[in-house]
Design a protein around this motif. Structure first.
Motif, mmCIF file in Angstrom:
data_model
loop_
_atom_site.group_PDB
_atom_site.id
_atom_site.type_symbol
_atom_site.label_atom_id
_atom_site.label_comp_id
_atom_site.label_asym_id
_atom_site.label_seq_id
_atom_site.Cartn_x
_atom_site.Cartn_y
_atom_site.Cartn_z
ATOM 1 N N TRP A 102 0.885 -1.161 -0.080
ATOM 2 C CA TRP A 102 0.100 0.089 0.022
ATOM 3 C C TRP A 102 0.919 1.250 -0.063
ATOM 4 N N PRO A 103 0.455 2.380 -0.716
ATOM 5 C CA PRO A 103 1.021 3.558 -0.247
ATOM 6 C C PRO A 103 0.928 3.947 0.938
ATOM 7 N N PHE A 104 1.929 4.532 1.485
ATOM 8 C CA PHE A 104 2.067 5.047 3.045
ATOM 9 C C PHE A 104 0.872 5.883 3.174
ATOM 10 N N ALA A 105 0.567 6.843 2.221
ATOM 11 C CA ALA A 105 -0.777 7.506 2.659
ATOM 12 C C ALA A 105 -1.951 6.709 2.858
ATOM 13 N N ARG A 106 -2.127 5.673 1.827
ATOM 14 C CA ARG A 106 -3.330 4.910 2.055
ATOM 15 C C ARG A 106 -3.215 4.296 3.656
ATOM 16 N N LEU A 107 -2.340 3.606 4.286
ATOM 17 C CA LEU A 107 -2.126 3.095 5.173
ATOM 18 C C LEU A 107 -2.414 4.103 6.466
ATOM 19 N N ALA A 108 -1.771 5.273 6.220
ATOM 20 C CA ALA A 108 -2.183 6.403 7.407
ATOM 21 C C ALA A 108 -3.628 6.568 7.329
ATOM 22 N N ARG A 109 -4.573 6.651 6.274
ATOM 23 C CA ARG A 109 -5.633 7.013 6.046
ATOM 24 C C ARG A 109 -6.741 5.977 6.786
ATOM 25 N N GLU A 110 -6.185 4.586 6.336
ATOM 26 C CA GLU A 110 -7.116 3.466 7.155
ATOM 27 C C GLU A 110 -6.998 3.385 8.518
ATOM 28 N N LEU A 111 -5.457 3.770 9.079
ATOM 29 C CA LEU A 111 -5.526 3.948 10.716
ATOM 30 C C LEU A 111 -6.428 5.074 11.131
ATOM 31 N N SER A 112 -6.358 6.249 10.317
ATOM 32 C CA SER A 112 -7.064 7.289 10.974
ATOM 33 C C SER A 112 -8.476 7.101 11.070
ATOM 34 N N ALA A 113 -9.102 6.347 9.920
ATOM 35 C CA ALA A 113 -10.504 5.981 10.205
ATOM 36 C C ALA A 113 -10.856 4.822 11.200
ATOM 37 N N GLU A 114 -9.860 3.922 11.294
ATOM 38 C CA GLU A 114 -9.932 2.942 12.176
ATOM 39 C C GLU A 114 -10.014 3.694 13.960
ATOM 40 N N HIS A 115 -8.943 4.444 13.825
ATOM 41 C CA HIS A 115 -9.009 5.459 15.209
ATOM 42 C C HIS A 115 -10.254 6.161 15.312
ATOM 43 N N ARG A 116 -10.782 6.760 14.434
ATOM 44 C CA ARG A 116 -11.992 7.532 14.555
ATOM 45 C C ARG A 116 -13.241 6.607 14.786
ATOM 46 N N ALA A 117 -13.263 5.412 14.255
ATOM 47 C CA ALA A 117 -14.313 4.547 14.341
ATOM 48 C C ALA A 117 -14.391 3.847 16.040
#
Length: 121
Positions: A102-117
């Motif tokens: 994955w592009p690093f930015a995609r991993l960061a977006r996934e982590l951010s979404a999980e964190h908010r959830a």
């Protein structure tokens, strides 16, 4: 090589406390510059088979740590030490066979979404 990919969204901030803690555990800190967040996690970690990508991505807004080749016991100790030393809050992940591509930015977006959830900011 046991390492931590480190992305900092604030231009003037360096790894500071994070680098000190990781160094105590023999982990190399690999900074991820804003203009390299379109590269795959595997490429940034220096793994074979992950070529450089020409694509650009929007830089993440959150601080991100990605642990590469860190065993569970060391990871637990590092996380406790980061907390005890007052290191800045970061989204955290472990490099896997899936997210390495994955592009690093995609991993960061996934982590951010999980964190908010999970009730984070």
């Amino acid at each position: 090589m046991a390492a931590v990919l480190y992305y900092e969204p604030l231009v003037m901030m360096g790894p500071g406390a994070i680098a000190r803690v990781c160094g105590r555990f023999g982990l190399t800190v690999i900074p991820v510059p804003r203009d390299r967040v379109g590269q795959t996690v595997g490429f940034l970690a220096g793994y074979q088979g992950f070529p450089e990508r020409p694509e650009k991505e929007k830089p993440p807004e959150d601080r991100v740590l990605v642990f590469c080749e860190v065993d569970r016991e060391t990871l637990d100790q590092v996380l406790e030490a980061l907390k005890a030393d007052g290191a800045p809050t970061s989204l955290k992940a472990i490099l896997t066979g899936t997210n390495a591509g994955w592009p690093f930015a995609r991993l960061a977006r996934e982590l951010s979404a999980e964190h908010r959830a999970m009730g984070g900011r």
